[in-house]
Design an enzyme around this catalytic site. Structure first.
Site, mmCIF file in Angstrom:
data_model
loop_
_atom_site.group_PDB
_atom_site.id
_atom_site.type_symbol
_atom_site.label_atom_id
_atom_site.label_comp_id
_atom_site.label_asym_id
_atom_site.label_seq_id
_atom_site.Cartn_x
_atom_site.Cartn_y
_atom_site.Cartn_z
ATOM 1 N N ASP A 92 47.562 94.767 -0.889
ATOM 2 C CA ASP A 92 47.503 94.796 -2.096
ATOM 3 C C ASP A 92 46.731 93.487 -2.692
ATOM 4 O O ASP A 92 46.443 93.554 -3.980
ATOM 5 C CB ASP A 92 48.549 94.981 -2.862
ATOM 6 C CG ASP A 92 49.656 94.038 -2.932
ATOM 7 O OD1 ASP A 92 49.470 93.005 -2.278
ATOM 8 O OD2 ASP A 92 50.814 93.974 -3.676
ATOM 9 N N SER A 122 54.812 91.460 1.737
ATOM 10 C CA SER A 122 53.617 90.761 1.296
ATOM 11 C C SER A 122 53.134 89.557 1.851
ATOM 12 O O SER A 122 52.851 89.700 3.421
ATOM 13 C CB SER A 122 53.810 90.496 -0.367
ATOM 14 O OG SER A 122 52.387 90.355 -0.775
ATOM 15 N N ASP A 129 46.096 90.184 2.076
ATOM 16 C CA ASP A 129 47.445 90.000 2.690
ATOM 17 C C ASP A 129 48.008 90.975 3.443
ATOM 18 O O ASP A 129 47.419 92.113 3.807
ATOM 19 C CB ASP A 129 48.244 89.566 1.349
ATOM 20 C CG ASP A 129 48.430 90.845 0.854
ATOM 21 O OD1 ASP A 129 47.903 91.694 0.721
ATOM 22 O OD2 ASP A 129 49.413 90.735 -0.425
ATOM 23 N N ASP A 176 50.257 93.228 2.946
ATOM 24 C CA ASP A 176 50.609 94.484 2.817
ATOM 25 C C ASP A 176 49.397 95.338 1.929
ATOM 26 O O ASP A 176 49.326 96.413 1.447
ATOM 27 C CB ASP A 176 51.679 94.716 1.923
ATOM 28 C CG ASP A 176 51.724 94.364 0.329
ATOM 29 O OD1 ASP A 176 51.193 93.308 0.317
ATOM 30 O OD2 ASP A 176 52.232 94.797 -0.400
#
Length: 476
Positions: free
Chosen positions: A248, A109, A244, A246
């Site tokens: 999400d 992340s 960010d 990833d």
């Protein structure tokens, strides 16, 4: 001489990799092939009827080898793999939901590139704390693994993720709008420009990077803030979008280059979708309650698993249910219908849905004008890096047991009594209405401070003052 196989529970305990607020996280050096295999096989042991698995990765340098190890373990036990390459976590989750497959996302992340992680999805959605404990306790034989090249990429997840939005929102949604996309190393950097263009926007691509960029949407770097203002002015943007690592957690800056707080972005999105019940973490902006827009709001510990658990308690009694976090990740728990169009639910953090909802609200308005219609409460957060959990826990305990002494130590002015909320870390509510919230990060050795008050500048000052005092404590 061959090395003896080990059981997954022993490998996991010895690895140092731990479940945090969103998946298993650790240093890249801790994600050896055997550790990756242990987590993967222990997860699949709980998915008793599944023999196919969906896997995707982010753009971290270490993600390819971690995925290779996960896939090698799966193939050793006869599982088939659907490999989607680099896509946002919600794109993987959505594809897995459509195909009714368990899924594994290789991502750390927003945390720095020397760390990484694994996030797991059952056929019916994101795993919970019970599943995490089952993975830790499982006793699956982990073989010695020989890594091979990754399988050929399937574009199903990418295609379905784009289709989710272009079939719900009108094709001229962004007509007349200049959308900047700060691509950096986001897992969705090659998806977002084509999606915004498909919805009629004029897209300006910015900041593509070959080196991994760790963007934390709750603690935006000052250089990124200044860059947003520069780009917005230079390219005459209506908004600047990013996520960010990833994909999400969203970042959305208005026409002045000012980034919106994630929970304010989601508040607007929930209003657009006519959501009537919300589950949110305790650190979200109190403007949510003050807005009067929702029939029921439940506050939880920080982490998507807690939000998802709270969502389930709301679904029986409410028509339209959603959740979100202060980082801007939006979890849609009900199908949304608009004439003949439908937005299927997706109970995992998503960066695109809240942004598109807010852009749909704009019309000819500027984004900054939308914000003026909301209750004027402001949140600010930041963190101190490289603070071990034991030290963080001691600081939280001190503030919990002696809030007045902690406030005095931090040179915080207050009047009257204070209220202490121990839902997650310690949340100190002053009689003035200001809120100071302290907790260790669940994903990295960091100490976080959040402030909620009625003045943006005061929120920033309070965070800086508290963190300055905590730095002194960590040196003691």
């Amino acid at each position: 001489m061959a090395v003896a196989s080990m059981y997954s529970n022993d490998v996991i305990v010895q690895s140092g990799v731990r479940f945090g607020t969103s998946g298993a996280r650790g240093l890249v050096s801790q994600f050896t092939p055997q550790v990756c295999g242990a987590f993967t096989l222990a997860f699949m042991a709980q998915q008793t009827s599944a023999m196919r698995v969906a896997i995707a990765i982010d753009n971290r340098p270490s993600s390819v080898k971690i995925a290779q190890a996960c896939i090698a373990a799966l193939k050793h036990y006869g599982y088939e793999v659907e490999y989607y390459g680099v896509v946002p976590t919600p794109a993987l989750a959505y594809a897995a939901q459509l195909l009714q497959l368990p899924a594994i996302m290789v991502t750390g992340s927003h945390i720095p590139h020397d760390r990484n992680g694994l996030k797991f999805y059952r056929c019916d959605g994101e795993i919970d704390k019970t599943d995490e404990q089952a993975i830790i306790n499982a006793q699956i034989c982990v073989p010695q693994l020989q890594l091979e090249a990754l399988p050929q990429v399937s574009y199903y997840a990418q295609q379905q993720y784009i289709k989710r939005y272009v079939t719900y929102f009108p094709s001229d949604l962004l007509s007349g709008k200049r959308i900047g996309v700060y691509q950096h190393t986001s897992a969705g950097r090659d998806i977002y420009p084509s999606l915004f263009a498909a919805l009629g926007g004029e897209v300006v691509n910015l900041g593509y990077s070959e080196e991994f960029v760790a963007i934390d949407t709750e603690a935006i770097d000052e250089l990124d803030k200044q860059q947003a203002k520069k780009w917005t002015k230079e390219y005459q943007l209506d908004v600047l979008f990013s996520t960010d690592g990833d994909g999400d957690r969203p970042l959305l800056a208005d026409e002045r280059g000012e980034y919106l707080a994630g929970d304010i972005l989601c508040l607007l999105a929930a209003q657009y979708l006519n959501i009537n019940a919300l589950a949110i973490p305790v650190n979200c902006n109190t403007a949510l309650e003050l807005s009067g827009a929702f029939e029921q709001i439940v506050r939880t510990k920080i982490g998507s698993v807690y939000v998802i658990n709270a969502i389930k308690t709301l679904q029986d009694d409410n028509a339209l249910v959603a959740g979100f976090e202060a980082n801007g990740g939006f979890l849609l728990a009900s199908d949304i219908y608009d004439n003949h169009r439908v937005m299927m639910k997706l109970e995992t953090r998503d960066a695109l849905l809240p942004v598109l909802c807010v852009l749909a609200m704009l019309g000819q308005n500027k984004l900054s004008n939308l914000l003026l219609k909301l209750p004027q409460r402001f949140t600010y957060s930041d963190r101190i890096e490289n603070v071990e959990l034991q030290k963080s826990t001691q600081i939280v305990q001190f503030a919990r047991n002696s809030p007045y002494l902690f406030l005095d130590y931090s040179q915080i002015q207050y009047q009257g009594r204070v209220h202490v909320d121990n839902t997650d870390g310690v949340r100190i509510l002053l009689e003035s209405g200001d809120i100071i919230h302290l907790r260790p990060s669940g994903n990295a050795p960091e100490f976080r401070c959040y402030v909620d008050c009625d003045n943006k500048l005061n929120a920033q000052r309070l965070v800086m003052r508290v963190l300055s005092s905590i730095k002194n404590m960590t040196r003691a």
